[in-house]
Write an enzyme that holds these catalytic residues in place. Structure first.
Site, PDB file in Angstrom:
ATOM      1  N   TYR A  33       0.825  -1.214   0.000  1.00 59.60           N
ATOM      2  CA  TYR A  33       0.000   0.000   0.000  1.00 59.60           C
ATOM      3  C   TYR A  33       0.853   1.255   0.000  1.00 59.60           C
ATOM      4  CZ  TYR A  33       0.894   0.941   4.990  1.00 59.60           C
ATOM      5  OH  TYR A  33       1.497   1.247   6.188  1.00 59.60           O
ATOM      6  N   ARG A  52       8.033   4.163  -4.853  1.00 60.64           N
ATOM      7  CA  ARG A  52       8.095   3.159  -3.780  1.00 60.64           C
ATOM      8  C   ARG A  52       7.044   2.074  -3.986  1.00 60.64           C
ATOM      9  NH1 ARG A  52       7.603   5.226   2.239  1.00 60.64           N
ATOM     10  NH2 ARG A  52       5.454   5.489   1.550  1.00 60.64           N
ATOM     11  N   ARG A 100      -7.947 -20.375  -1.648  1.00 64.28           N
ATOM     12  CA  ARG A 100      -6.820 -20.189  -0.722  1.00 64.28           C
ATOM     13  C   ARG A 100      -5.724 -21.218  -0.967  1.00 64.28           C
ATOM     14  NH1 ARG A 100      -5.010 -21.873   4.266  1.00 64.28           N
ATOM     15  NH2 ARG A 100      -4.018 -20.256   5.518  1.00 64.28           N
ATOM     16  N   LYS A 149       6.581  -1.912   1.796  1.00 61.03           N
ATOM     17  CA  LYS A 149       5.396  -1.360   2.465  1.00 61.03           C
ATOM     18  C   LYS A 149       4.211  -2.312   2.309  1.00 61.03           C
ATOM     19  CE  LYS A 149       3.229   3.168   3.196  1.00 61.03           C
ATOM     20  NZ  LYS A 149       3.436   3.191   4.649  1.00 61.03           N
ATOM     21  N   GLU A 182      12.366   2.332  13.933  1.00 58.80           N
ATOM     22  CA  GLU A 182      11.457   3.354  13.408  1.00 58.80           C
ATOM     23  C   GLU A 182      10.168   3.328  14.213  1.00 58.80           C
ATOM     24  OE1 GLU A 182      10.028   2.582   9.396  1.00 58.80           O
ATOM     25  OE2 GLU A 182       9.915   0.426   9.767  1.00 58.80           O
ATOM     26  N   LEU A 207      11.307   1.297   6.831  1.00 58.91           N
ATOM     27  CA  LEU A 207      10.691   1.708   5.568  1.00 58.91           C
ATOM     28  C   LEU A 207      11.444   2.941   5.043  1.00 58.91           C
ATOM     29  CD1 LEU A 207       8.090   1.042   3.821  1.00 58.91           C
ATOM     30  CD2 LEU A 207       7.188   3.149   4.801  1.00 58.91           C
TER      31      LEU A 207
HETATM   32  N1  PDD Z   1       2.960   4.996   7.342  1.00 53.88           N
HETATM   33  N2  PDD Z   1       7.687   3.656   8.682  1.00 53.88           N
HETATM   34  C1  PDD Z   1       6.542   2.959   8.721  1.00 53.88           C
HETATM   35  C2  PDD Z   1       6.545   1.624   9.377  1.00 53.88           C
HETATM   36  C3  PDD Z   1       5.360   3.503   8.145  1.00 53.88           C
HETATM   37  O1  PDD Z   1       4.217   2.791   8.171  1.00 53.88           O
HETATM   38  C4  PDD Z   1       5.408   4.790   7.560  1.00 53.88           C
HETATM   39  C5  PDD Z   1       4.208   5.417   6.912  1.00 53.88           C
HETATM   40  C6  PDD Z   1       6.631   5.487   7.563  1.00 53.88           C
HETATM   41  C7  PDD Z   1       6.773   6.848   6.939  1.00 53.88           C
HETATM   42  O2  PDD Z   1       6.727   6.778   5.541  1.00 53.88           O
HETATM   43  P1  PDD Z   1       6.221   8.010   4.660  1.00 53.88           P
HETATM   44  O3  PDD Z   1       7.034   9.172   5.073  1.00 53.88           O
HETATM   45  O4  PDD Z   1       6.489   7.591   3.278  1.00 53.88           O
HETATM   46  O5  PDD Z   1       4.758   8.204   4.982  1.00 53.88           O
HETATM   47  C8  PDD Z   1       7.750   4.882   8.120  1.00 53.88           C
HETATM   48  C9  PDD Z   1       1.760   5.472   6.679  1.00 53.88           C
HETATM   49  C10 PDD Z   1       1.581   6.952   6.780  1.00 53.88           C
HETATM   50  C11 PDD Z   1       0.567   4.688   7.198  1.00 53.88           C
HETATM   51  O6  PDD Z   1       0.739   3.488   7.352  1.00 53.88           O
HETATM   52  O7  PDD Z   1      -0.509   5.252   7.398  1.00 53.88           O
END
Ligand code: PDD
Length: 287
Positions: A33, A52, A100, A149, A182, A207
């Site tokens: 996503y 990405r 499945r 992601k 993170e 990420l």
């Molecule tokens: N999350 N690390 C993780 C584990 C994340 O899920 C996210 C973003 C980030 C930051 O990435 P970016 O700057 O590209 O948004 C880092 C999104 C916002 C979410 O899951 O809603």
């Protein structure tokens, strides 16, 4: 309010928008996503988000549902049909539906594509940034490819819940050595006593945040020093400042870690500066 959602080629009313019960995203979290900020009706850093998205698909061997040009057209439609000026776009691609089976589906199985847009009150994060947030550290129990992601977000959901129950807004994952990797849905940063910005290097444990990349551009333009290295949670507590970055938070000051104040317990000047400059440096789509 979300009124219209794009699902596999059709614009559906929210209540009727659905995917198959045997979608692999539902059964195996076999899906990726993206979340992109919408500001004044325009996408922020769409090029980096779509790059990405493409990388996540390639890493997992999920076929691309459509070209970037087509994807941007559908995103634009979804934003317009929901009349969103400020908020987020959510894009999810799964490996498709079928009986499945752990084995990958036959070639030619169509990926599932869902795109929705949601309005958010403009300025909510600016208001939150005035006081900053508390974070709670939690052992990082995610898989070894956090650079992709995926929607495999259960560890993040549970970590955030634990953080929320302790009064913190975000969880910071720590590795077995006590280093912060993170946030549950954000990248983690600290500022050292000499004003250097520190964040975990890009590897399989974090990420590659789009906001992280743009904040680096901002920092370079402002002449700030950046170090991509591991930092221990104790170093974070003793840091001058701390903050998180994500598409929804932009730059959000962290004023407390595990109940201990960071600096004087108030948002720091560098986080404020990076936040204020962010949208001057980020890419905006034509809107
Ligand atoms: N999350 N690390 C993780 C584990 C994340 O899920 C996210 C973003 C980030 C930051 O990435 P970016 O700057 O590209 O948004 C880092 C999104 C916002 C979410 O899951 O809603």
């Amino acid at each position: 309010m979300t009124r219209i959602v794009y699902v596999n080629g059709a614009y559906k009313r929210y209540a009727e928008a659905a995917v198959h019960v045997e979608d692999r995203g539902f059964q195996f979290a076999d899906a990726i996503y993206e979340v992109i900020e919408i500001l004044d009706g325009r996408l922020v850093d769409a090029t980096r988000h779509l790059a990405r998205l493409d990388r996540s698909l390639r890493e997992l061997g999920i076929p691309r549902p459509m070209s970037d040009v087509a994807l941007l057209q559908v995103i634009d439609q979804v934003i317009r049909r929901n009349r969103v000026r400020d908020g987020v776009v959510y894009i999810q691609v799964t490996r498709g539906a079928g009986p499945r089976d752990f084995a990958l589906p036959p070639a030619g199985t169509l990926p599932t594509l869902v795109i929705l847009a949601r309005a958010q009150r403009k300025g909510w994060s600016a208001a939150q940034a005035k006081t900053g947030i508390a974070v709670k550290t939690i052992p990082d129990n995610r898989w070894a490819r956090c650079d992709i992601k995926t929607v495999m977000l259960l560890p993040a959901v549970l970590a955030k819940d634990e953080a929320h129950r302790s009064g913190a807004k975000e969880a910071w994952f720590v590795d077995p050595n006590g280093n912060v990797t993170e946030g549950a849905s954000s990248n983690a940063w600290i500022v050292t006593s000499d004003g250097t910005l520190v964040t975990h290097p890009l590897d399989h444990h974090v990420l590659p945040g789009v906001t992280r990349a743009t904040v680096m551009d901002v920092a370079k333009a402002e002449g700030l020093k950046i170090e991509e290295r591991r930092f221990h949670k104790d170093e974070a507590i003793r840091a001058k400042e701390a903050f998180i970055t994500s598409a929804t938070n932009i730059v959000m000051p962290v004023v407390q870690i595990d109940g201990a104040p960071v600096g004087d317990g108030r948002p720091g000047p560098l986080a404020r500066q990076l936040r204020l400059r962010f949208h001057h440096v980020a890419e905006f789509s034509a809107g």
